[in-house]
Design a protein around this motif. Structure first.
Motif, short mmCIF file in Angstrom:
data_model
loop_
_atom_site.label_atom_id
_atom_site.label_comp_id
_atom_site.label_asym_id
_atom_site.label_seq_id
_atom_site.Cartn_x
_atom_site.Cartn_y
_atom_site.Cartn_z
N GLU A 292 0.81 -1.22 0.00
CA GLU A 292 0.00 0.00 0.00
C GLU A 292 0.85 1.27 0.00
OE1 GLU A 292 0.66 -1.90 2.57
OE2 GLU A 292 0.20 -0.98 4.50
N PHE A 293 2.15 1.15 0.25
CA PHE A 293 3.02 2.33 0.21
C PHE A 293 3.27 2.78 -1.23
CE2 PHE A 293 5.53 1.68 4.47
CZ PHE A 293 4.33 1.60 5.16
N THR A 294 3.19 1.82 -2.15
CA THR A 294 3.44 2.13 -3.55
C THR A 294 2.39 3.13 -4.02
OG1 THR A 294 3.97 -0.20 -3.73
CG2 THR A 294 3.94 1.04 -5.78
N HIS A 305 10.95 6.82 4.10
CA HIS A 305 9.80 6.87 5.03
C HIS A 305 10.29 6.80 6.48
CE1 HIS A 305 7.93 6.11 1.23
NE2 HIS A 305 8.08 4.81 1.26
N ARG A 306 11.26 7.67 6.79
CA ARG A 306 11.78 7.66 8.16
C ARG A 306 11.61 9.05 8.77
NH1 ARG A 306 17.82 6.22 10.27
NH2 ARG A 306 17.24 5.26 12.27
N TYR A 307 12.58 9.93 8.55
CA TYR A 307 12.45 11.27 9.13
C TYR A 307 12.08 12.31 8.08
CZ TYR A 307 15.26 9.14 12.85
OH TYR A 307 15.75 8.33 13.83
N GLU A 308 11.92 11.88 6.84
CA GLU A 308 11.81 12.83 5.74
C GLU A 308 10.57 13.73 5.88
OE1 GLU A 308 12.22 9.59 5.49
OE2 GLU A 308 13.98 9.17 4.25
N GLU A 309 10.79 15.00 5.50
CA GLU A 309 9.67 15.95 5.43
C GLU A 309 8.77 15.57 4.26
OE1 GLU A 309 8.90 19.09 7.03
OE2 GLU A 309 10.22 18.30 8.60
N GLY A 310 7.50 15.78 4.42
CA GLY A 310 6.59 15.55 3.29
C GLY A 310 6.48 14.09 2.89
N CYS A 311 6.64 13.21 3.85
CA CYS A 311 6.54 11.77 3.56
C CYS A 311 5.07 11.37 3.62
CB CYS A 311 7.35 10.98 4.58
SG CYS A 311 7.09 9.21 4.47
N VAL A 313 3.59 8.41 3.43
CA VAL A 313 3.10 7.14 3.96
C VAL A 313 2.88 7.15 5.47
CG1 VAL A 313 4.39 5.94 2.12
CG2 VAL A 313 5.26 5.92 4.46
N GLN A 314 3.33 8.23 6.11
CA GLN A 314 3.32 8.22 7.58
C GLN A 314 1.93 8.24 8.18
OE1 GLN A 314 6.31 10.75 9.25
NE2 GLN A 314 7.89 9.94 7.89
N PRO A 317 -2.15 3.25 8.07
CA PRO A 317 -2.34 2.47 9.29
C PRO A 317 -1.15 1.58 9.67
CG PRO A 317 -4.18 2.14 7.75
CD PRO A 317 -3.21 3.03 7.08
N ARG A 318 -0.47 1.04 8.67
CA ARG A 318 0.62 0.12 9.02
C ARG A 318 1.96 0.83 9.17
NH1 ARG A 318 1.30 -5.31 6.32
NH2 ARG A 318 1.55 -4.19 4.35
N TYR A 319 1.95 2.18 9.10
CA TYR A 319 3.23 2.88 9.22
C TYR A 319 3.96 2.57 10.54
CZ TYR A 319 6.95 6.20 9.25
OH TYR A 319 8.20 6.75 9.33
#
Ligand SMILES: Nc1nc2c(ncn2[C@@H]2O[C@H](COP(=O)(O)OP(=O)(O)O)[C@@H](O)[C@H]2O)c(=O)[nH]1
Ligand SMILES: [Mg+2]
Ligand SMILES: [Zn+2]
Length: 334
Positions: A292-294, A305-311, A313-314, A317-319
């Motif tokens: 679902e991240f795709t 999908h860690r600390y990035e601004e404007g991410c 996927v965060q 629900p499964r983030y």
């Protein structure tokens, strides 16, 4: 008969601490033929259960009077894995078998594995391979009692996908469902196969049977979720492991808490395993196991999908599951 497992929360069973201190071990991603392993066609039997110093196999020869043998190992002939393993074979391993008695034999070769699911064994640097060469991982979770835990399901899903094993989610104890939100619906929306079942009333048992028909299927999930019960429902009889094996070369051994291939079936029961090691997964690869991240929009094109601004996927629900696994992979904990 109820199988007498030695409790589900002791011994080698999973805990954060153990995973943290021992890691998961890694195996080579591209499965080039490895020294010491047989080619699959040389194998003549399948391992059905593993005991401390021996194992049980089912030989391929369907015309044999007896196909079930207790085996020891001709260790010098067995492969030396890259990572030390707790036992020379795992349930599902294809092996070369030599008969030495009416019910005893010896294993003198192990075929290369198509896939494996493993966990680190506590108190040692050994890897514990639970199953090998499976077609399907049935992730069993109860709708209630114990409460449905998505984080656990997510970890199993990643472990299976990384080994290219088909995974399905089997929600059990649907007779206890009292209405309201179904947290497992999310998985069906993402595209995973989800089957609602109940061993008490037989709900979904036929659908489950059809879905795994002909496949070597391993049932995993937390202790008490209903794995053995649903396996019994599939078999139409109580399933349980044999109490002990004995061979001419050794006295009886007590049962272990490993996986167990149910005789006459392609179904493997396991004790309450909380997770499999995330074998051979690079941190950057983890996101590929969250379909679902795709297609979500992140401001950085190769967003981790860690600390990035404007991410983008965060918010999914499964983030939180993804993030926990990512951090443990980055920390080298598998
Ligand atoms: N109400 C209900 N209870 C179930 C169902 N399946 C299993 N149980 C109960 O859940 C408990 C654990 O079941 P078991 O099959 O041993 O779980 P396992 O540890 O995952 O193998 C037992 O007390 C079962 O009777 C079900 O479909 N409905
Ligand atoms: Mg059980
Ligand atoms: Zn992102």
């Amino acid at each position: 008969m109820t199988p007498k497992y030695r409790g589900d929360d002791n011994d080698w069973l999973d805990s954060e601490k153990e995973r943290g201190s021992h890691g998961s071990g890694r195996l080579a991603k591209k499965k080039k033929p490895k020294a010491g392993y047989l080619v699959v066609t040389e194998a003549t039997a399948t391992v059905t259960e593993v005991f401390p110093n021996q194992c049980r196999v089912l030989i391929d020869d369907e015309s044999a009077e007896n196909r079930d043998f207790a085996c020891t190992y001709r260790k010098a002939k067995l492969p030396n894995p890259d990572i030390r393993e707790r036992a020379p074979v795992a349930v599902g391993d294809r092996v070369r078998f030599e008969k030495i008695g009416a019910r005893d034999g010896v294993i003198d070769g192990v075929a290369e594995r198509r896939n494996l699911l493993a966990r680190p064994a506590p108190e040692s640097a050994q890897r514990h391979v639970l199953v090998a060469n499976i077609d399907t991982l049935v992730i069993v979770a109860a709708c209630r009692e114990p409460v449905f835990t998505p984080g656990l399901v997510d970890r199993f899903l990643v472990a299976a996908q990384a080994q290219e094993i088909e995974a399905i989610i089997c929600v059990t104890k649907m007779d206890l469902y009292e209405g309201g939100e179904k947290p497992w619906k999310l998985y069906a929306d993402i595209g995973f196969k989800v089957i609602e079942t109940g061993s008490k009333d037989g709900e979904g048992v036929d659908e489950l049977a059809e879905t795994i028909d002909g496949k070597l299927a391993t049932f995993c999930g937390h202790s008490g979720v209903g794995k053995t019960s649903i396996l019994s429902a599939l078999r139409g009889e109580e399933v349980g492991r044999t109490a002990e094996v004995s061979t001419s070369t050794g006295k009886g051994q007590h049962t272990t808490t490993g996986a167990y291939l149910i005789p006459g079936s392609k179904l493997i029961d396991t004790p309450g395993v909380r997770a499999f090691g995330l074998l051979d997964i690079e941190p950057d690869e983890l996101k590929t196991f969250f379909p679902e991240f795709t297609g979500m929009i992140c401001s950085e094109s190769d967003c981790r999908h860690r600390y990035e601004e404007g991410c983008g996927v965060q918010e999914l629900p499964r983030y939180p599951s993804y993030r926990r696994m990512l951090e443990s992979l980055i920390a080298g904990e598998g």
